[in-house]
Motif scaffolding. Structure first.
Motif, mmCIF file in Angstrom:
data_model
loop_
_atom_site.group_PDB
_atom_site.id
_atom_site.type_symbol
_atom_site.label_atom_id
_atom_site.label_comp_id
_atom_site.label_asym_id
_atom_site.label_seq_id
_atom_site.Cartn_x
_atom_site.Cartn_y
_atom_site.Cartn_z
ATOM 1 N N UNK A 27 61.783 47.040 33.295
ATOM 2 C CA UNK A 27 60.495 47.487 32.757
ATOM 3 C C UNK A 27 59.299 46.984 33.565
ATOM 4 N N UNK A 28 59.573 46.302 34.675
ATOM 5 C CA UNK A 28 58.498 45.745 35.487
ATOM 6 C C UNK A 28 57.863 46.798 36.388
ATOM 7 N N UNK A 29 56.571 46.678 36.558
ATOM 8 C CA UNK A 29 55.838 47.577 37.458
ATOM 9 C C UNK A 29 55.928 47.074 38.898
ATOM 10 N N UNK A 30 55.758 45.776 39.062
ATOM 11 C CA UNK A 30 55.698 45.199 40.401
ATOM 12 C C UNK A 30 56.987 44.471 40.789
ATOM 13 N N UNK A 31 58.052 44.681 40.029
ATOM 14 C CA UNK A 31 59.355 44.137 40.377
ATOM 15 C C UNK A 31 59.459 42.637 40.190
ATOM 16 N N UNK A 32 60.681 42.130 40.402
ATOM 17 C CA UNK A 32 60.906 40.693 40.237
ATOM 18 C C UNK A 32 60.107 39.868 41.243
ATOM 19 N N UNK A 33 59.801 40.469 42.373
ATOM 20 C CA UNK A 33 59.042 39.750 43.395
ATOM 21 C C UNK A 33 57.573 39.600 42.986
ATOM 22 N N UNK A 34 57.122 40.478 42.114
ATOM 23 C CA UNK A 34 55.734 40.401 41.639
ATOM 24 C C UNK A 34 54.705 40.608 42.730
ATOM 25 N N UNK A 35 54.955 41.575 43.611
ATOM 26 C CA UNK A 35 54.033 41.819 44.718
ATOM 27 C C UNK A 35 52.904 42.723 44.268
ATOM 28 N N UNK A 36 51.733 42.143 44.098
ATOM 29 C CA UNK A 36 50.547 42.875 43.667
ATOM 30 C C UNK A 36 49.848 43.535 44.852
ATOM 31 N N UNK A 37 49.056 44.567 44.589
ATOM 32 C CA UNK A 37 48.211 45.125 45.647
ATOM 33 C C UNK A 37 47.308 44.038 46.233
ATOM 34 N N UNK A 38 46.952 44.193 47.498
ATOM 35 C CA UNK A 38 46.213 43.151 48.217
ATOM 36 C C UNK A 38 44.868 42.825 47.578
ATOM 37 N N UNK A 39 44.247 43.792 46.908
ATOM 38 C CA UNK A 39 42.908 43.555 46.353
ATOM 39 C C UNK A 39 42.937 42.970 44.938
ATOM 40 N N UNK A 40 44.119 42.697 44.401
ATOM 41 C CA UNK A 40 44.215 42.150 43.039
ATOM 42 C C UNK A 40 43.518 40.799 42.959
ATOM 43 N N UNK A 41 42.754 40.605 41.884
ATOM 44 C CA UNK A 41 42.054 39.329 41.707
ATOM 45 C C UNK A 41 42.934 38.375 40.912
ATOM 46 N N UNK A 42 42.688 37.092 41.072
ATOM 47 C CA UNK A 42 43.472 36.090 40.358
ATOM 48 C C UNK A 42 42.558 35.035 39.748
ATOM 49 N N UNK A 43 42.899 34.639 38.533
ATOM 50 C CA UNK A 43 42.137 33.603 37.850
ATOM 51 C C UNK A 43 41.083 34.159 36.910
ATOM 52 N N UNK A 44 40.825 33.420 35.842
ATOM 53 C CA UNK A 44 39.904 33.900 34.816
ATOM 54 C C UNK A 44 38.461 33.972 35.300
ATOM 55 N N UNK A 45 38.064 33.054 36.179
ATOM 56 C CA UNK A 45 36.692 33.089 36.665
ATOM 57 C C UNK A 45 36.432 34.347 37.483
ATOM 58 N N UNK A 46 37.423 34.736 38.283
ATOM 59 C CA UNK A 46 37.291 35.954 39.077
ATOM 60 C C UNK A 46 37.207 37.175 38.168
ATOM 61 N N UNK A 47 37.993 37.162 37.091
ATOM 62 C CA UNK A 47 37.970 38.282 36.140
ATOM 63 C C UNK A 47 36.626 38.366 35.442
#
Length: 470
Positions: free
Chosen positions: A434-454
């Motif tokens: 049911x995973x979108x990005x697979x077990x490796x969890x490879x996100x698109x390069x522009x994905x942001x990380x962390x609550x402050x960034x969000x």
């Protein structure tokens, strides 16, 4: 001898009153039991190491004022559970006595004697909710840029995993269930999940079998269903930590995500935008009635084991922002659920949690609110007194019937020869399927990380917004 006595006398005289009258709580409570001929129930860990200052001075002629004086300064509460029996517990901001919830509903109902006043109340609450949740103005809506996985075909339905960019660089992941046949337009159902955790990922959030059963069965009945995850659950953990779920930002993002799910579903050419349902249990039940209150595109709702006038959700993702203190009268989850009126709503309750009083407290109130429109028949309650806090089969059966009647679904398609609903045709998948990005969890390069960034992305989108929420 005289010297020692003098020292003792000086020590007693030097003591402050707060020291003289200080007593351990574990001694005070038994004394209260004897004095007032009552029984107090509490855990040893609750009272261990806790002292009461001016203990005996806090006593009154009646028991309840005495307990209030003793416990309130200690951030503790009491609740009468039987004649002369009281339960003592730690103060929980998200829960109140049952009777207090009932009195609150009575006071609220007295404030809107007609439909016009209730509509004004809904507008006032809606505006306050958006403000308190941090979505006023509503962030500028940007392209969802859905990421799809290959379609998997099953008996009467298909599944594909989808990630949508609810705000730039932030992905909401889920599974899209569709009827195997037909071109539509089909009704659509949002399926948020509740707080059900396990060390086995197959039993967590949207991956759970009960979530798959309800989504697949609805699809086999003719609905498009999107099963999606809470903030800081599942693949959301690729961008934030699990601790971020227990913050106010979770309430902000879950609300925004649900609104954007409606945007996504109504953008699909095979979905009927005039037939949108939502159903979830526990924390997913909170998402269900809050989304319905805020977004009039929802036409049918089924909140499960969550509607209560005295329980506000034990997670900051539900009550971590001050929406319940909106207006001088404040509000509660039963009133928020009532904001669905006059749209069809089924409230499913059980006998072992905070929904145990729904048939005698919350449901009569809901009927009165719906009665302002002359639509009492549009609100229903299925109460399962011997069951617990879940989205088990009996609860799903009630939901299937209600959704079929109000969304125009084909319930016969999921019945066996005896006329009973049969979920055995549903294939239960492992979490990794049911995973979108697979077990490796490879996100698109522009994905942001962390609550402050969000938060920065949200703020930027709000600065670009053209108008406040209406």
């Amino acid at each position: 001898m005289l010297f020692c006595l003098s020292l003792i006398t000086q020590a007693v005289i030097a003591q402050k009153p707060e020291d003289i009258y200080k007593k351990p709580l574990k001694e005070v409570l038994p004394d209260i039991e004897k004095r007032y001929n009552i029984k107090l129930q509490y855990s040893e860990s609750l009272v261990k190491g806790v002292d009461v200052t001016f203990a005996t001075w806090r006593y009154r002629t009646e028991i309840e004022p005495t307990l209030t004086n003793i416990l309130m300064p200690l951030d503790m509460i009491f609740q009468k559970t039987a004649e002369n029996v009281y339960q003592v517990s730690k103060f929980a901001y998200h829960q109140r006595p049952v009777e207090e919830g009932k009195r609150h509903l009575d006071k609220l109902m007295a404030g809107y004697a007609d439909q016009q006043k209730w509509e004004a109340r809904k507008t006032e609450l809606r505006e306050c909710f958006f403000e308190r949740i941090g979505l006023s103005p509503m962030p500028k809506k940007t392209p969802l840029n859905p990421v799809y996985t290959p379609i998997r075909k099953f008996d009467g339905y298909t599944v594909e995993n989808v990630g949508i960019e609810t705000i730039p660089g932030v992905y909401l992941c889920g599974s899209l269930y569709r009827p195997a046949k037909g071109k539509g337009p089909f009704p659509a159902v949002l399926s948020p999940h509740g707080h059900f955790n396990s060390t086995d990922l197959n039993e967590v959030g949207r991956y759970r079998p009960d979530q798959q059963y309800r989504c697949a069965t609805l699809a086999r009945m003719g609905a498009v269903v999107f099963s999606y995850e809470m903030f800081a659950y599942g693949e959301s953990l690729l961008q934030v930590t699990s601790a971020d779920h227990r913050t106010g930002l979770a309430l902000t993002m879950q609300t925004l995500n649900s609104i954007r799910v409606i945007d996504f579903l109504t953008s699909l050419p095979y979905v009927d935008p005039k037939r949108i349902g939502v159903t979830g249990e526990s924390g997913g039940g909170t998402q269900t009635f809050l989304l319905t209150a805020l977004d009039n595109r929802v036409t049918v709702s089924v909140p499960v084991v969550m509607v209560s006038s005295y329980f506000f959700g034990g997670c900051p993702c539900e009550s971590g922002l001050p929406i319940h203190s909106c207006t001088e009268l404040m509000t509660n989850n039963a009133e928020i659920a009532a904001m669905a009126s006059p749209r069809p709503m089924l409230v499913i309750s059980d006998g072992s949690d905070w929904t145990q009083n729904v048939p005698v407290v919350e449901f009569p109130y809901l009927r009165k609110v719906y009665g302002l429109y002359g639509k009492e028949e549009n609100v229903e309650n299925v109460h399962l007194a011997t069951e617990g806090h879940d989205y088990g089969l009996s609860k799903r059966l009630a939901m299937y019937d209600f959704m079929s009647r109000h969304l125009g679904l084909n319930i016969v398609a999921v019945k066996d020869k005896s006329g009973k609903i049969d979920e055995s045709k549903v294939t239960i998948e492992r979490y990794d399927a049911q995973l979108v990005f697979g077990k490796e969890g490879k996100l698109p390069a522009h994905a942001v990380k962390g609550t402050e960034a969000i938060r920065k992305v949200i703020k930027s989108l709000q600065q670009q917004a053209t108008s406040p929420v209406k």
